[in-house]
Scaffold this active site. Structure first.
Site, PDB file in Angstrom:
ATOM      1  CG  ASP A 240      35.449  -5.196  29.085  1.00 42.91           C
ATOM      2  OD1 ASP A 240      34.784  -4.567  29.979  1.00 42.91           O
ATOM      3  OD2 ASP A 240      35.404  -5.153  27.668  1.00 42.91           O
ATOM      4  CE  LYS A 544       7.143  -3.961   7.067  1.00 42.23           C
ATOM      5  NZ  LYS A 544       6.685  -3.372   8.309  1.00 42.23           N
ATOM      6  CG  ASP A 546       3.641   2.806   8.068  1.00 40.74           C
ATOM      7  OD1 ASP A 546       4.525   2.462   8.785  1.00 40.74           O
ATOM      8  OD2 ASP A 546       4.663   3.953   7.433  1.00 40.74           O
TER       9      ASP A 546
END
Length: 848
Positions: A240, A544, A546
């Site tokens: 890697d 809350k 949206d």
């Protein structure tokens, strides 16, 4: 010991709790033993981690519990812990710098077991220095183990030595072996030997490591693989090379691992790699080895640390700071002190010298320009700032030399002290020196990520006066980001400026120096704790919304009237898309500027937020009817206040910000000030469900506003689980059937960032898409189509008939949960919600 214990480490007070908690059940190893190991291993660990931004992996409930992958320093971080802000594509993180034993002790208290660091360091001025080491991660695939890794390590050693590098092996504490090689013990000599003025960049080192891995694979195809795909790794060792990338990290040498047993990333000798019984070492074994053999990796730090005796040159540097010392009282100012040189002092030697420009709001606003030279910062005051026009020179007044530590200073010099006022870092980076004729002429080329590269000449005229001349205009950085935290929080009060104007950043707009505060998902334990009768004394509950998060900035225009601007989470100006919200300017009074936090929503006929309707309004090219004409109105739900005039409210608690907001905002449609819910969490959630809202936000009443940080002072509680995802590909509708329709997307392939920042596949979504959604998705993704998959690990059935996309586009899905824990987890029953143009891929957090 389950009680709290406060200890003093290097003059820092650290509270330790639950020292008897078992973090490694297989061996009974406790948190107290982990902290003891960190303190004892610090002399050899710190040289390899110091000044490197650390990404932490925490196991608060032990290695059999949940792991937390943490980059950002949250609100619980002690004020004395040194951090460094890194600006990503659309977000910024404050990374901890593990520079001392006190910080190590605090990390142990937080159950941080793994420390992951990059191959580059942060310079004194905050500049990102070129990499000082190369690393190869030898990772065995199924059917391979440490013996195969050791064989590949010996093969790589031969190649690296042929390149003039001397690698040192480290058993990773997990499965494989890391090879480290210092790029140069003398960066200046190395640069000269390469025939180049500048040391190699992370990209260049990564490219060399990649070629080395490919060569090993070509020469030993049955043993080595350089491709990350898991399907190719059986019985082989992956070399890697990618951890040399500037954005990648590797487990720090001597760090513990969060495995079943307390193993350690341990330096080894090459003779040990020949031992057929080679295995990973535990922390007790590593402590014994260090006591016996010292640091086997000591040569790795030679490229950036040297221990200098107090030579005449060193003493001369101390004398050059006599004027600086004479003007400052260390007991009265937070500026860096200058102590006499000790017998032995660790001094960083950097491949290229650094510069810093500090915005200084003293009696008169000016900018301090400082160049690292001969162990000090040679300094000039620029009354009009750095010149931006080659046809117009700016005055530069030479001031006293400053200590190197001053390059990272940002703060307030108290009234009555020399230079009283606020200091912020305006720019920093490295420079190439073209000419330095002492007291006559200096020509340099500055390099910074924020403002690009430009060539400046300083020409002495008389006395302390010089002329600053721009000889080569700036070549701007390709991406423009908001300025860093040093400016974000330092909006100077009138008393420090002598007027009532707010200092403007390089964008000449207040909104560009702010980022919104972000919330974390509430854990089940936190939800239970907020259901109590007295929870309302600690937490405020809001509905809350949206919609699209926005910072609303009201400034005074050229005509003297207020004007409103809307800035998205990613720093985009949304004002033109929602012109009706400019009404905000008439609803905040005359004390400007004002900065508000809120959510743009599109309400349906019942007055509920409709995210699909908002998307159609924001992107009328993908809508039809009323949405396409732009007549569908939107509203702004305001819920926080960051600034009013000269008053910065971000340090005020939530309750005070809300009181000020209510007094300030004369809310009238389309601007709203929804009330915080007065009641307990159960009632708040019930109200949210009745109104068919997304959920509830819980906010600590005593918490300040922390711009740009995701904290646990704000918690989100959703009724349905949602996840932001990166769309990495799509399958045409009816793919695999005789007549697929390439104009419509049948399913979208999704990914999220993994712990190392790389994307991991989390499944597909095809439910919830309307025909219009499918047509829009095909159009959007065709515009960013690519020939190959942008990630590994997509199962073959899902990859069939897939058209791949560059991973730029973010969407949101609902889902019922995860199919499993760890890297193989997939979204269960994902349902489409819509595109998230206000979220960037780097902003995504994986919901638990």
């Amino acid at each position: 010991m389950s009680g709290a214990l406060t200890v003093t480490v290097d003059g820092r007070r650290v509270q330790l709790t639950h020292l008897d908690k078992v973090l490694y059940p297989a061996t009974g190893t406790t948190k107290g033993e982990v902290i003891d190991y960190l303190a004892r291993i610090a002399p050899v660990l710190l040289p390899h981690a110091r000044r490197r931004p650390v990404t932490r992996k925490r196991w608060p409930d032990g290695v059999e519990g949940q792991v937390f992958f943490q980059k950002n320093a949250d609100a619980s971080t002690p004020s004395w812990v040194v951090t460094h802000r890194i600006q990503h594509k659309a977000s910024a993180n404050d990374y901890v710098l593990v520079d001392d034993v006190a910080t190590l002790t605090w990390l142990g208290q937080t159950a941080t077991l793994e420390l992951h660091v990059p191959q580059w360091r942060v310079g004194r001025t905050g500049a990102h220095l070129p990499p000082d080491r190369l690393v190869l991660d030898l990772d065995p695939g199924p059917g391979a183990g440490l013996p195969e890794c050791a064989e590949v390590a010996r093969l790589a050693r031969t190649l690296l030595r042929g390149m003039g590098l001397d690698p040192i092996p480290v058993t990773s504490g997990s499965k494989g072996i890391h090879l480290y090689a210092a790029l140069s013990a003398d960066p200046h000599a190395a640069a000269s030997a390469r025939g180049a003025a500048r040391p190699p960049s992370s990209d260049q080192v990564s490219a060399v490591a990649h070629e080395l891995a490919r060569h090993l694979e070509a020469e030993h195809p049955n043993l080595v693989v350089s491709d990350m795909r898991t399907s190719l790794r059986a019985g082989k060792v992956l070399v890697d090379w990618s951890q040399n990338n500037a954005s990648k990290t590797t487990i720090a040498p001597y760090s513990l691992r969060g495995r079943e047993r307390p193993t350690v990333a341990a330096p080894r000798t090459w003779d040990e790699l020949d031992d057929p019984g080679l295995r990973q070492l535990t922390f007790t074994e590593v402590l014994d080895r260090v006591a016996r053999d010292g640091d086997l990796l000591a040569g790795l730090a030679a490229g950036h640390l040297s221990h200098l005796e107090p030579t005449p040159a060193h003493l001369a540097r101390f004398e050059r700071l006599a004027d600086y010392r004479a003007k400052r009282d260390p007991a009265r100012t937070p500026e860096p002190d200058v102590a006499p040189p000790p017998v032995v002092e660790p001094v960083e030697t950097t491949p290229t010298p650094t510069f810093v420009i500090q915005e200084h709001h003293a009696r008169r606003l000016h900018w301090d320009f400082r160049l690292e030279r001969d162990g000090v910062l040679v300094s000039w005051a620029l009354p009009k700032g750095e010149p931006t026009d080659p046809g117009r020179n700016h005055l530069a007044v030479q001031t006293e030399d400053h200590p190197l530590a001053y390059g990272a200073f940002a703060g307030v010099i108290p009234p009555g002290e020399y230079g009283a006022g606020e200091v912020a870092i305006w720019d920093s980076g490295t420079y190439d020196l073209e000419k330095w004729r002492e007291g006559e002429e200096v020509i340099v080329t500055l390099h910074s990520a924020r403002r690009g590269s430009r060539r400046l000449a300083l020409i002495h005229t008389d006395g302390a006066h010089w002329l600053a001349h721009l000889t080569q205009p700036a070549r701007p950085h390709p991406l423009r980001h908001p300025v860093d935290s040093a400016l974000r929080r330092q909006l100077v009060p009138p008393s420090a400026r002598g007027d009532d104007k707010v200092p403007q950043g390089d964008a000449a707009a207040l909104g560009d120096v702010l980022l919104p505060m972000l919330a974390s998902a509430a854990t089940p334990g936190q939800v239970r704790g907020m259901r109590g009768r007295d929870a309302g004394a600690e937490w405020a509950f809001e509905m809350k919304w949206d919609g699209f998060r926005t910072l609303a900035v009201v400034e005074r225009g050229d005509d003297g009237a207020g004007r409103a601007r809307l800035i998205s989470r990613t720093g985009q100006d949304q004002t033109a898309a929602f012109p009706e919200l400019r009404a905000l300017a008439a609803q905040v009074g005359d004390t400007l500027p004002v900065v508000l936090d809120g959510e743009i929503v599109a309400l349906d006929e019942a007055g509920r937020p409709d995210f699909h309707r908002l998307q159609r309004r924001a992107h009328p090219q993908h809508a039809s009817g009323e949405d396409a004409t732009g007549r569908r109105s939107v509203d702004l739900m305001v819920f926080d206040l960051l600034r009013v005039g000269a008053r910065d409210l971000t340090c005020e608690p939530y309750d005070e910000r809300r009181r000020t907001l209510k007094a300030l905002l004369d809310a009238r449609a389309p601007i709203h000030l929804p009330p915080a819910f007065d009641g307990d969490l159960t009632a708040a959630l019930a109200t949210s469900r009745r109104l068919r809202l997304e959920g509830v936000m819980a906010k600590r009443r005593d918490a300040p506003y922390t711009p740009g940080r995701r904290t646990r002072q704000w918690l989100k509680l959703k009724h349905t689980r949602t996840q932001d995802v990166v769309v990495v590909g799509w399958r045409p509708l009816h793919a695999g059937e005789p007549h697929p329709d390439p104009r419509l997307a049948g399913a979208l392939l999704l990914a999220v960032p993994g712990p190392d920042g790389a994307l991991r596949y989390v499944g597909r979504v095809g439910t919830g898409l309307t025909d219009a959604d499918r047509r829009e998705a095909a159009t959007r993704l065709a515009a960013v189509e690519r020939a190959t998959a942008p990630l590994d690990g997509v199962p073959r059935p899902d990859a069939q008939h897939t058209r791949w996309a560059t991973p730029h586009l973010v969407a949101e899905v609902e889902f019922d949960g995860w199919t499993a824990d760890g890297p193989d987890a997939r979204l269960r029953a994902a349902r489409w919600r819509g595109w998230r143009t206000d979220v960037a891929p780097d902003d995504i957090t994986v919901e638990a």
